[in-house]
Every structure is written in structure tokens, then in C-alpha cells.
Design a protein around this motif. Sequence first.
Motif, mmCIF file in Angstrom:
data_model
loop_
_atom_site.group_PDB
_atom_site.id
_atom_site.type_symbol
_atom_site.label_atom_id
_atom_site.label_comp_id
_atom_site.label_asym_id
_atom_site.label_seq_id
_atom_site.Cartn_x
_atom_site.Cartn_y
_atom_site.Cartn_z
ATOM 1 N N PHE J 6 -5.931 0.858 -2.844
ATOM 2 C CA PHE J 6 -5.470 0.581 -1.491
ATOM 3 C C PHE J 6 -6.373 1.307 -0.500
ATOM 4 C CE2 PHE J 6 -1.966 0.448 -4.411
ATOM 5 C CZ PHE J 6 -1.206 -0.629 -4.024
ATOM 6 N N LYS J 7 -6.496 0.760 0.691
ATOM 7 C CA LYS J 7 -7.150 1.484 1.769
ATOM 8 C C LYS J 7 -6.111 1.759 2.846
ATOM 9 C CE LYS J 7 -11.956 -0.021 1.217
ATOM 10 N NZ LYS J 7 -13.074 -0.798 1.796
ATOM 11 N N LYS J 8 -6.354 2.805 3.607
ATOM 12 C CA LYS J 8 -5.443 3.125 4.701
ATOM 13 C C LYS J 8 -6.219 3.151 6.015
ATOM 14 C CE LYS J 8 -3.439 6.882 2.597
ATOM 15 N NZ LYS J 8 -2.458 7.977 2.415
ATOM 16 N N ILE J 9 -5.652 2.521 7.049
ATOM 17 C CA ILE J 9 -6.249 2.615 8.375
ATOM 18 C C ILE J 9 -5.265 3.304 9.297
ATOM 19 C CG2 ILE J 9 -7.804 0.651 8.175
ATOM 20 C CD1 ILE J 9 -5.731 -1.049 9.598
ATOM 21 N N VAL J 67 -6.597 -3.701 -1.710
ATOM 22 C CA VAL J 67 -7.915 -4.335 -1.688
ATOM 23 C C VAL J 67 -8.193 -4.935 -3.056
ATOM 24 C CG1 VAL J 67 -8.963 -2.988 0.164
ATOM 25 C CG2 VAL J 67 -8.925 -2.056 -2.134
#
Lengths: 68, 68, 68, 68, 68, 68, 68, 68, 68, 68, 68, 68
Positions: J6-9, J67
Motif C-alpha cells: 500500500f502507499k499512503k498520501i 498498489v
Amino acid sequence: MSEKVFKKISVVGTSSESYEKAVEAAVAKASESVHGLAWFEVKEFRGGLGRDGSIEWQASVEVAFKVD
Amino acid sequence: MSEKVFKKISVVGTSSESYEKAVEAAVAKASESVHGLAWFEVKEFRGGLGRDGSIEWQASVEVAFKVD
Amino acid sequence: MSEKVFKKISVVGTSSESYEKAVEAAVAKASESVHGLAWFEVKEFRGGLGRDGSIEWQASVEVAFKVD
Amino acid sequence: MSEKVFKKISVVGTSSESYEKAVEAAVAKASESVHGLAWFEVKEFRGGLGRDGSIEWQASVEVAFKVD
Amino acid sequence: MSEKVFKKISVVGTSSESYEKAVEAAVAKASESVHGLAWFEVKEFRGGLGRDGSIEWQASVEVAFKVD
Amino acid sequence: MSEKVFKKISVVGTSSESYEKAVEAAVAKASESVHGLAWFEVKEFRGGLGRDGSIEWQASVEVAFKVD
Amino acid sequence: MSEKVFKKISVVGTSSESYEKAVEAAVAKASESVHGLAWFEVKEFRGGLGRDGSIEWQASVEVAFKVD
Amino acid sequence: MSEKVFKKISVVGTSSESYEKAVEAAVAKASESVHGLAWFEVKEFRGGLGRDGSIEWQASVEVAFKVD
Amino acid sequence: MSEKVFKKISVVGTSSESYEKAVEAAVAKASESVHGLAWFEVKEFRGGLGRDGSIEWQASVEVAFKVD
Amino acid sequence: MSEKVFKKISVVGTSSESYEKAVEAAVAKASESVHGLAWFEVKEFRGGLGRDGSIEWQASVEVAFKVD
Amino acid sequence: MSEKVFKKISVVGTSSESYEKAVEAAVAKASESVHGLAWFEVKEFRGGLGRDGSIEWQASVEVAFKVD
Amino acid sequence: MSEKVFKKISVVGTSSESYEKAVEAAVAKASESVHGLAWFEVKEFRGGLGRDGSIEWQASVEVAFKVD
């Protein structure tokens, strides 16, 4: 009793030059309303960004002063 | 094994000019007793306030150096 | 008085294998200069990334040892 | 240059009586190896619990001293 | 709805001069890829130490910008 | 000016084996979209627990890479 | 209402092998007294150091489980 | 496997005398429901202020005990 | 002795409506198993995001109750 | 390997109504540029205060998405 | 509306005897300028170290009081 | 010099309805004694639990205002 006591007030100073100037602005303002300034603690450094690329340096400090 | 190892020492530098000078004072003092200085981490910025309005900038840093 | 006292030193170990190996490297190095190691506390896990995709595991620990 | 510099060492004191006694044990031990003790900061209070219900008060402190 | 929304990106700037220059380098780089820069928050100050005694000032900041 | 600048992205990697594998998964994914990976910082270790007793190791890391 | 609710218990697992084994020991023990284990959060990694150089890996975790 | 496992419970003790007495009250109460008390960690010190100027010392601690 | 003692349990409540409802769900569940609820402390607000854009509000709280 | 990543923004949403609406604004904006939104973590709640006494609720959140 | 509101002031008390006395000094001083003292929160314990080995116990507290 | 300076005061608002109402109560009270309110930062959310199951929402905020 002879214990010393200090109070701390929270001040945010700003400057277009540097963090040191921002801290100085905060301390100078604190000195207008209280006496016996003793030390300060930096709690946060932030900054504002102008459309023209200018930076406003912001220093959040706690200023301690001796109370009688 | 070839793992690198570093040690960190905790130093507080002071300066009448700026936080950078306070950090430099801390690093310079650390370099007198240990070799292989590699990096430092700022842990806290504080300051002393003199009766004459002067400010003593205080930087608490952890200085890391490589150990053989 | 018979109070026990411990000191803690800050060490950063590295390894190309795992965090446990990085911690072991830090502890092994600490044991070269002090005696009476008692426990350690992990303060931070980081890592270096090589151009070839390799990872250097980095463990920042505080190692406590008994002082006489 | 005339900037003052301090170093901090991390010490854990213990006592069967109180946290103040645990801190005093830590400071006393620090004073055996370094001079110019200036201040300390409490980092953590913990305690050990014996089978007989006794408590070992544990104070983790950072002790700062002036370096010449 | 007319709620404003901002995004924050994490940038580390470096400078051989000061923390303010390091922050400016980070902000300048951020301004190359996004518009509407609004403010930044300093997350960490560190530094690299060269063999020649030089210091690389490192500022880790979160830069916020308005999204349409 | 020649100041280096880095950006950091936040990635959560998972693995059924270990935290190191979870970090590697995060770094590998990051390397697909950005170049110049330099270091990472572990922000949190968590884990998912399956009904069958299985563990999903989860590593939340910030991955830094150099920007030109 | 159909809101889900979870409880968290705090467990410290230990292992002579690795942090993952220490976490597994904590989770296994938690599963003996509660059902519906869902996730865990690592709060601290520490370690015990034996006189023979052995390391006891200690993982402090909060284990969450669903309550009906 | 022979890994030791501990659980921690969160207890707030109070006393009209001192923080040590507040901690002791918390530990004494914990010992009524669980066995194998091993250590405790102080999480917070607060206090209640009565209209008559009296102080209620409040200690929030996590008490760890061994589970079989 | 007449010192009051409280215990705290860690509960995560969820709601499809708001954080207040999530807290209420956590408190309601806690009240099923313990008596003398006194206060709670919010430790974290998170949320789950459904494929349909729905939000599950998640409140992690520590609920304190008086023990006799 | 089949590890999920996972990506975090980091997004700051605002609203004139409530923190929930501020979070929703942040999540809605995030969903415009990324897919697979999974969860979010509240990092800070602040607010702006208008001269007319109005409040702008500001929620700083990290939004995670899967992702491929 | 009948919502209660409290303000908090930051006070540092000192004592040559104990932390409890340092807190009492802080609270006593606070009670000279405000009414309706309700509770306090300890933010930090530090100490000054005299050349003669004496300790000045320093307690930094936030004192809350009800405002009408 | 034209640097802006702000002060921050610490206020705890309560409400029987929601956290937003608790914040509003804190801000409204602050506005009675100071002018130039600019922003606030939420420091903690807690709550009181009545015997009848009622909840008192408590918001601890720092309110910043501009000083001339």
C-alpha cells in the motif's frame, strides 16, 4: 518556603529572515507583558509560503519567566 | 562479519549567535574526544534569556561516530 | 546504600541480513568496552538502500549495563 | 570562542524507597566519573515488583555536565 | 461543496550553510513539480559530518499545497 | 547552488514471513516508480491475524530517494 | 445498530530466536483466552542480555480481537 | 517452546500523600486479581485539586505479570 | 486505606456515521462487562474505506472504570 | 511473491461543518487521483477561526491505497 | 448553553525536597492568581544539580481551572 | 520590524453533544478575553461518563490569537 516558581506562556513568532529572528520576535513580544524572562523551549518550526516564493519563518516557543 | 557499528553521544552546544553555531560548538567539542564523526540528530532547541535581553541559543544533539 | 545503578550507551548496529543481526552487532560492539550488559531498548529501525538493490539493516539501540 | 558545551549521560538509578532516592542514586553514581554536573532530565519511571510485594523504584535520567 | 483540500509531500533539503537554506532547497524543489504551495512543517533537523569537519545541514519538511 | 534534495514516500509492505520481507516488498514496490532510492525509516510494525492462526507482517516505512 | 467493536490486550512475548518469534509467542498466548483475534500493533522492541552473551528478544504488542 | 509471556493491565492509583503511594495503591489492587506481578511502567502523573487546597496524587501505570 | 483505584481497558468502536457514534459503541460495549465507568481517553482516530466510497469511522479509546 | 503493498498520501481536508466532513473532503479528493483506497489515519485536527466567529474544521489524514 | 470550560496555565515549581513539594509550589502559586483550580497534569520532571551535590527538584505542570 | 506575533492559550471545552460543540465552547470562551483569534490546535479528546450512561465530550485545544 523559598521555592522558585516559573510560568510559561506560548508564543509564535514570525520573521521573513530566519528562525532565530522569529524566536527573537516571540521573546520580544513576551517581554512586553511579563518580567523575569528566564528561558524558552522551541516546540515547533513551520513556515508560510507566499505566491512570490517568499518564506515566512514561524517559531512556536514556550517562554518561561520567574514569578515572585 | 563486516557490519559497521556507530556510537552516539549526547551533547548540548550553546552560542550567542545562532542555532547553527550552537550545533557547531557541540560537534567541535565531540570531535575532541572521538574520531570518525558521521552524522548528528537535533533533539531539542532551547534558549537562555539574559537580564539584558540577550539570547543564548542551545542545541541538544546526538552525535554519531563510527567505531572500529 | 545498596541501590543498583545502570548506565545506557547509544549504539547503531548494521547488517546485510536482518534487524536481529544488526542488534547483535551493536550489542557485540558494546560488550567490547563495558561489562555487565543487562538489557537494550530499540529506539529506531532504519535502512540504507544500495544502487544494486541491497539493503543495509540499521538498528539504533540503547544498551544498559550495571555499574559497580 | 566562549560557547559552553555540555554532555549528557544516560543513567538508571534504583531505590527501595522512592523515585527521589532512585534519582539521587543515579546522580551520585554519575558524579563518580564526571565533574561539573549541571542538571538532569527524567526520561522514564518504572518499577520492579518482588514476590514479597516489595517495589524497586527505577528512574531513568539523563545527567548533563559541563565540559571544558 | 467548496471545501479546500491540501496535499502534503515529504522533502529533505540540504545545505552547507544553514537550516534555512536547507529548507529553501526543499521548498524550491517542491515548487518544480507542484503548484499552490501554502505552508511547510519541519519534521526533523539532522546533519552530515564530513572528514574535513564540514557540516551538511539537513532539513526534513512536509510541504503543503492546495489542490483544485 | 548544489544542495541535494530527497523526497520521501510512505509505503506499507506486507509478508507472511517476516518484517524484513515486508520491508523488502515495500522497497521493491517503491523502486518501480522512483529512482535513486537512498534510505528508509520504519514508522510502524503491525500485523494481521488470520482465522487459521496465520500472521501477516506489516511494515510501514518512509522511503527516501534523490531528486535531480 | 451493527457497529463492530474490538478490544485490545497488551502482551509481551519473548523468544531466544527473533522478534517475529517473540510476537508469535505473544499472539499464541492471547489466543488461549480470547477469540476473534484480528490484528496487533508493536509498541516496543527490547531485549534481555544474558551473562553468556545470549539475547532474549522481547516484543510488546497490543492484540486486538472482535467482541460480539 | 519455552518462551515467557507477560500481560500488562492499565491501572490508575490515587493517594493523598505521594506518587509512590498512588503507585502502590495501583499495584496492590492489581495483585488482587492477577498473580506473578513482574514490573510496572509509569505512563502519566496527574493530580486532582480540591476546594480546600488538598491534592489527590494520581499515577497511571501499566502493570506486567507473567502468564503460564 | 481509602485510595481510589481505576482500571483502563482498550476498546475500538466503529460507526458508519461519526466519531462520536464510534466512541459510543466502544463505551456501550465496555459497559456490558464492567461497572463504574468513569472516563475515557481517545488514543487514535482512523477509518476504513469501502469500495463504494463508504467510510467506517474507527475510534480507539481507553475506558476507565472504578474498582472496589 | 504475493505480498500486498500500500502507499499512503498525506491530505488535509477542510469543512465549515464538522471533522467528519473535513475527512470526507480529503478522502474524496484522494479518490480522484488514486484507486484502491483502503483506510486512513487521522494525524491532526486543527481549525481556522474567522473574524465573524466562523470555524473552518481542518483534518490532516494519511490515506492508504493498494498498489498493484 | 451550559457547557463547562476550563483554562490551563503552565507552571514550573521547584523544591529542595521532593517532586511532590515542587508540584505543590506550582499549584500554590497558581492559586494566587486564578480560582476554581480543578486538576493538573505533569509534563516533565527535571532537576538542577548544585556544586555541593544538592538537588533542586523541578516539576513542569499544567494547572487547569474552571472559568465562569 | 513588522513580524507578526501570536500567543496561544490552552482551553478545555465540554459538550453533551459532540466534539465540535466542545471545541466551539472552548473557542467562544477564549473570545471573551482575547481578540484576534486566528486558529486552534486540538491537543486531546477525552470524555466523562455519567452513571446514567451520558457522555460529556471534552476537547483540549490551544487557541492562537494575534498580538499587536
